[in-house]
Design a protein around this motif. Structure first.
Motif, PDB file in Angstrom:
ATOM      1  N   TYR A  44      43.639  98.295  33.537  1.00 48.07           N
ATOM      2  CA  TYR A  44      43.049  99.524  32.982  1.00 48.07           C
ATOM      3  C   TYR A  44      43.968 100.132  31.922  1.00 48.07           C
ATOM      4  O   TYR A  44      43.510 100.531  30.840  1.00 48.07           O
ATOM      5  CB  TYR A  44      42.777 100.538  34.091  1.00 48.07           C
ATOM      6  N   VAL A  45      45.260 100.199  32.215  1.00 44.51           N
ATOM      7  CA  VAL A  45      46.213 100.730  31.237  1.00 44.51           C
ATOM      8  C   VAL A  45      46.238  99.857  29.987  1.00 44.51           C
ATOM      9  O   VAL A  45      46.260 100.367  28.851  1.00 44.51           O
ATOM     10  CB  VAL A  45      47.619 100.830  31.861  1.00 44.51           C
ATOM     11  N   TYR A  46      46.198  98.563  30.180  1.00 47.30           N
ATOM     12  CA  TYR A  46      46.249  97.628  29.048  1.00 47.30           C
ATOM     13  C   TYR A  46      45.054  97.841  28.113  1.00 47.30           C
ATOM     14  O   TYR A  46      45.223  97.989  26.892  1.00 47.30           O
ATOM     15  CB  TYR A  46      46.262  96.192  29.578  1.00 47.30           C
ATOM     16  N   TYR A  47      43.861  97.888  28.658  1.00 46.13           N
ATOM     17  CA  TYR A  47      42.675  97.991  27.800  1.00 46.13           C
ATOM     18  C   TYR A  47      42.475  99.407  27.255  1.00 46.13           C
ATOM     19  O   TYR A  47      41.888  99.575  26.180  1.00 46.13           O
ATOM     20  CB  TYR A  47      41.437  97.500  28.545  1.00 46.13           C
ATOM     21  N   ILE A  48      42.949 100.416  27.966  1.00 42.90           N
ATOM     22  CA  ILE A  48      42.929 101.764  27.391  1.00 42.90           C
ATOM     23  C   ILE A  48      43.821 101.826  26.155  1.00 42.90           C
ATOM     24  O   ILE A  48      43.451 102.422  25.128  1.00 42.90           O
ATOM     25  CB  ILE A  48      43.375 102.799  28.450  1.00 42.90           C
TER      26      ILE A  48
ATOM     27  N   PHE B 142      44.685 102.281  20.456  1.00 42.91           N
ATOM     28  CA  PHE B 142      45.529 101.958  19.309  1.00 42.91           C
ATOM     29  C   PHE B 142      45.021 100.773  18.494  1.00 42.91           C
ATOM     30  O   PHE B 142      45.674 100.349  17.548  1.00 42.91           O
ATOM     31  CB  PHE B 142      46.961 101.666  19.781  1.00 42.91           C
ATOM     32  N   GLY B 143      43.861 100.248  18.872  1.00 45.90           N
ATOM     33  CA  GLY B 143      43.324  99.096  18.147  1.00 45.90           C
ATOM     34  C   GLY B 143      42.971  99.409  16.710  1.00 45.90           C
ATOM     35  O   GLY B 143      43.146  98.569  15.815  1.00 45.90           O
ATOM     36  N   GLU B 144      42.509 100.627  16.460  1.00 43.58           N
ATOM     37  CA  GLU B 144      42.125 100.998  15.096  1.00 43.58           C
ATOM     38  C   GLU B 144      43.331 101.044  14.172  1.00 43.58           C
ATOM     39  O   GLU B 144      43.248 100.663  13.008  1.00 43.58           O
ATOM     40  CB  GLU B 144      41.418 102.349  15.104  1.00 43.58           C
ATOM     41  N   GLN B 145      44.482 101.498  14.701  1.00 40.76           N
ATOM     42  CA  GLN B 145      45.700 101.497  13.901  1.00 40.76           C
ATOM     43  C   GLN B 145      46.195 100.086  13.619  1.00 40.76           C
ATOM     44  O   GLN B 145      46.810  99.830  12.578  1.00 40.76           O
ATOM     45  CB  GLN B 145      46.807 102.291  14.611  1.00 40.76           C
ATOM     46  N   ALA B 146      45.908  99.162  14.554  1.00 47.56           N
ATOM     47  CA  ALA B 146      46.342  97.779  14.360  1.00 47.56           C
ATOM     48  C   ALA B 146      45.493  97.058  13.323  1.00 47.56           C
ATOM     49  O   ALA B 146      45.957  96.120  12.675  1.00 47.56           O
ATOM     50  CB  ALA B 146      46.303  97.017  15.687  1.00 47.56           C
ATOM     51  N   ALA B 147      44.231  97.489  13.170  1.00 44.03           N
ATOM     52  CA  ALA B 147      43.338  96.846  12.195  1.00 44.03           C
ATOM     53  C   ALA B 147      42.578  97.922  11.416  1.00 44.03           C
ATOM     54  O   ALA B 147      41.359  98.060  11.552  1.00 44.03           O
ATOM     55  CB  ALA B 147      42.377  95.901  12.898  1.00 44.03           C
ATOM     56  N   PRO B 148      43.290  98.723  10.600  1.00 41.99           N
ATOM     57  CA  PRO B 148      42.633  99.842   9.897  1.00 41.99           C
ATOM     58  C   PRO B 148      41.657  99.392   8.816  1.00 41.99           C
ATOM     59  O   PRO B 148      40.808 100.170   8.391  1.00 41.99           O
ATOM     60  CB  PRO B 148      43.822 100.595   9.283  1.00 41.99           C
ATOM     61  N   GLU B 149      41.775  98.135   8.381  1.00 42.90           N
ATOM     62  CA  GLU B 149      40.894  97.665   7.318  1.00 42.90           C
ATOM     63  C   GLU B 149      39.479  97.381   7.803  1.00 42.90           C
ATOM     64  O   GLU B 149      38.568  97.190   6.993  1.00 42.90           O
ATOM     65  CB  GLU B 149      41.477  96.406   6.665  1.00 42.90           C
TER      66      GLU B 149
ATOM     67  N   HIS C  33      38.314  96.978  17.268  1.00 43.86           N
ATOM     68  CA  HIS C  33      38.920  96.662  15.979  1.00 43.86           C
ATOM     69  C   HIS C  33      39.823  95.436  16.084  1.00 43.86           C
ATOM     70  O   HIS C  33      39.834  94.571  15.208  1.00 43.86           O
ATOM     71  CB  HIS C  33      39.746  97.861  15.472  1.00 43.86           C
ATOM     72  N   ILE C  34      40.555  95.370  17.173  1.00 45.32           N
ATOM     73  CA  ILE C  34      41.563  94.324  17.317  1.00 45.32           C
ATOM     74  C   ILE C  34      40.940  92.938  17.469  1.00 45.32           C
ATOM     75  O   ILE C  34      41.613  91.920  17.277  1.00 45.32           O
ATOM     76  CB  ILE C  34      42.497  94.647  18.504  1.00 45.32           C
ATOM     77  N   ASN C  35      39.650  92.884  17.809  1.00 40.26           N
ATOM     78  CA  ASN C  35      38.979  91.591  17.915  1.00 40.26           C
ATOM     79  C   ASN C  35      38.870  90.872  16.580  1.00 40.26           C
ATOM     80  O   ASN C  35      38.585  89.675  16.537  1.00 40.26           O
ATOM     81  CB  ASN C  35      37.581  91.767  18.513  1.00 40.26           C
ATOM     82  N   TYR C  36      39.062  91.607  15.486  1.00 38.81           N
ATOM     83  CA  TYR C  36      38.955  91.012  14.167  1.00 38.81           C
ATOM     84  C   TYR C  36      40.283  90.405  13.702  1.00 38.81           C
ATOM     85  O   TYR C  36      40.345  89.819  12.619  1.00 38.81           O
ATOM     86  CB  TYR C  36      38.490  92.059  13.146  1.00 38.81           C
ATOM     87  N   LEU C  37      41.338  90.554  14.485  1.00 37.36           N
ATOM     88  CA  LEU C  37      42.646  90.021  14.113  1.00 37.36           C
ATOM     89  C   LEU C  37      42.821  88.634  14.712  1.00 37.36           C
ATOM     90  O   LEU C  37      42.704  88.448  15.926  1.00 37.36           O
ATOM     91  CB  LEU C  37      43.761  90.946  14.607  1.00 37.36           C
ATOM     92  N   LEU C  38      43.110  87.651  13.863  1.00 36.63           N
ATOM     93  CA  LEU C  38      43.246  86.267  14.326  1.00 36.63           C
ATOM     94  C   LEU C  38      44.396  86.117  15.311  1.00 36.63           C
ATOM     95  O   LEU C  38      44.275  85.395  16.305  1.00 36.63           O
ATOM     96  CB  LEU C  38      43.442  85.335  13.126  1.00 36.63           C
ATOM     97  N   ASN C  39      45.512  86.791  15.050  1.00 31.58           N
ATOM     98  CA  ASN C  39      46.663  86.667  15.940  1.00 31.58           C
ATOM     99  C   ASN C  39      46.336  87.150  17.354  1.00 31.58           C
ATOM    100  O   ASN C  39      46.723  86.519  18.350  1.00 31.58           O
ATOM    101  CB  ASN C  39      47.848  87.458  15.384  1.00 31.58           C
ATOM    102  N   TYR C  40      45.606  88.258  17.449  1.00 34.04           N
ATOM    103  CA  TYR C  40      45.243  88.770  18.767  1.00 34.04           C
ATOM    104  C   TYR C  40      44.246  87.836  19.453  1.00 34.04           C
ATOM    105  O   TYR C  40      44.313  87.634  20.667  1.00 34.04           O
ATOM    106  CB  TYR C  40      44.650  90.170  18.664  1.00 34.04           C
ATOM    107  N   THR C  41      43.321  87.291  18.689  1.00 30.73           N
ATOM    108  CA  THR C  41      42.345  86.373  19.270  1.00 30.73           C
ATOM    109  C   THR C  41      43.037  85.148  19.853  1.00 30.73           C
ATOM    110  O   THR C  41      42.703  84.699  20.961  1.00 30.73           O
ATOM    111  CB  THR C  41      41.323  85.944  18.207  1.00 30.73           C
ATOM    112  N   ILE C  42      44.001  84.608  19.122  1.00 27.39           N
ATOM    113  CA  ILE C  42      44.750  83.455  19.637  1.00 27.39           C
ATOM    114  C   ILE C  42      45.516  83.838  20.894  1.00 27.39           C
ATOM    115  O   ILE C  42      45.548  83.083  21.882  1.00 27.39           O
ATOM    116  CB  ILE C  42      45.702  82.925  18.553  1.00 27.39           C
ATOM    117  N   TYR C  43      46.132  85.019  20.869  1.00 26.45           N
ATOM    118  CA  TYR C  43      46.848  85.503  22.071  1.00 26.45           C
ATOM    119  C   TYR C  43      45.891  85.613  23.255  1.00 26.45           C
ATOM    120  O   TYR C  43      46.219  85.197  24.377  1.00 26.45           O
ATOM    121  CB  TYR C  43      47.488  86.854  21.777  1.00 26.45           C
TER     122      TYR C  43
END
Length: 349
Positions: free
Chosen positions: A154-158, A163-170, A182-192
């Motif tokens: 729960y803490v992880y996904y909160i 903070f996902g929008e700050q990680a992928a503001p574009e 937002h973070i789903n659009y980052l390739l590095n996070y998807t691979i992780y």
């Protein structure tokens, strides 16, 4: 300008999707039927646990309760929102409800996967070190482990949502008609995510169950047939769980990677199907337990199948004093063997 508007209107796929509309009511019905199966059957599993002292006496069964609770959240929260989203074609519930749904959904799905790992570990401990297991596996330990994992995810996904929008503001998400991370659009996070939340758990589950299989084979070879037979049933159950996990989770992560590399590379019906397939793992899990766990089967029969039979039986004994005496005389011998039966049954899923 008016001509341009008319051109844009003709692009809306109202007529183009007409063939699919003929299947829409059928698919929509099946989706809500799955909500009934997933939510209902997991709730029944929870009720079976809470209403049976015999099931509760085995601390390891609380891990099954944990899995049923996670899967029930999928059936009662994740699926209904997605069904309505799919039906209307847009997300109509706004940003706050979107983020709430994402946190609950991602946590429940991940916790379901973690629960399978914990159940596998619990069975390995039981099969490999039965004496240590019976001595040290307690309800307090199980509750501590379950509460810790729920809190962690729960803490992880909160944090991911906050903070996902700050990680992928574009990347911009219009919450008036869409719901996403937002973070789903980052390739590095998807691979992780594919490595940490799919491949590593799959490897852990496979290795644990392979170890259980090897131990069961050794016991069969050593002639310890009674205990080994029980453990063999547990190994088969866990193998079914691993297969279901692989089938339900693999297509989703393949499509996730493809969509992250090139958005729109996978048709939306395929994306929706693999997302739903991931949730179907929560539909399969309770059926596996009910079909293979003798304690849960026994309790479900008592809950649904045998109420009328037990009523007739009690009336019969009340009408026959001799038979009531016979029943009381046999009670002591049944009580003497009850503990042994519980220990044997605990080795089955």
């Amino acid at each position: 300008m008016n001509q341009e508007i008319m051109d844009n209107v003709t692009v809306v796929p109202a007529i183009a999707e007409q063939p699919e509309d003929t299947l829409h009511p059928v698919i929509f019905f099946l989706m809500w039927f799955n909500v009934l199966l997933t939510g209902g059957f997991n709730l029944i599993t929870i009720i079976a646990y809470l209403s049976s002292k015999e099931i509760r006496n085995n601390p390891g069964n609380i891990y099954i309760l944990n899995l049923a609770f996670a899967d029930a959240k999928v059936g009662l929260i994740s699926l209904p929102f997605f069904n309505l989203w799919w039906h209307y074609g847009i997300w109509t519930y706004g940003e706050i409800l979107c983020k709430f749904w994402i946190v609950v959904d991602y946590t429940a799905v991940t916790q379901s996967m973690v629960a399978i790992i914990i159940i596998s570990w619990d069975r390995l401990w039981m099969v490999s070190q039965i004496n240590t297991y019976m001595k040290n596996q307690t309800t307090r330990l199980a509750i501590l482990l379950i509460v810790s994992t729920w809190t962690l995810w729960y803490v992880y996904y909160i944090c991911i949502v906050a903070f996902g929008e700050q990680a992928a503001p574009e990347y911009h998400i219009d919450y008036s008609n869409d719901c996403d991370l937002h973070i789903n659009y980052l390739l590095n996070y998807t691979i992780y995510e594919i490595v940490a939340l799919y491949l590593v758990p799959l490897l852990i589950i496979a290795c644990i169950n392979l170890r259980i299989y090897v131990l069961v084979r050794r016991r069969l070879a050593a002639g310890r047939s009674e205990i080994a037979l029980k453990n063999r049933k547990a190994a088969i159950t866990l193998a079914i769980l691993v297969a279901a996990y692989f089938i339900c989770w693999t297509p989703y992560h393949i499509v996730l990677l493809m969509e992250t590399i090139q958005e729109g590379s996978v048709p939306y019906p395929v994306v929706a199907f693999v997302e739903y397939l991931l949730w179907l793992n929560s539909t399969v899990n309770p059926f596996v337990y009910v079909c293979t766990n003798p304690l849960f089967r026994k309790q479900l029969r008592k809950m649904f199948c045998c109420r009328r039979m037990s009523w007739h039986k009690s009336s019969y004994w009340n009408e026959s004093p001799e038979r009531s005496t016979q029943k009381s005389q046999s009670g002591s011998s049944q009580l003497g063997s009850q503990t042994n039966k519980q220990i044997i049954a605990s080795s089955e899923m």
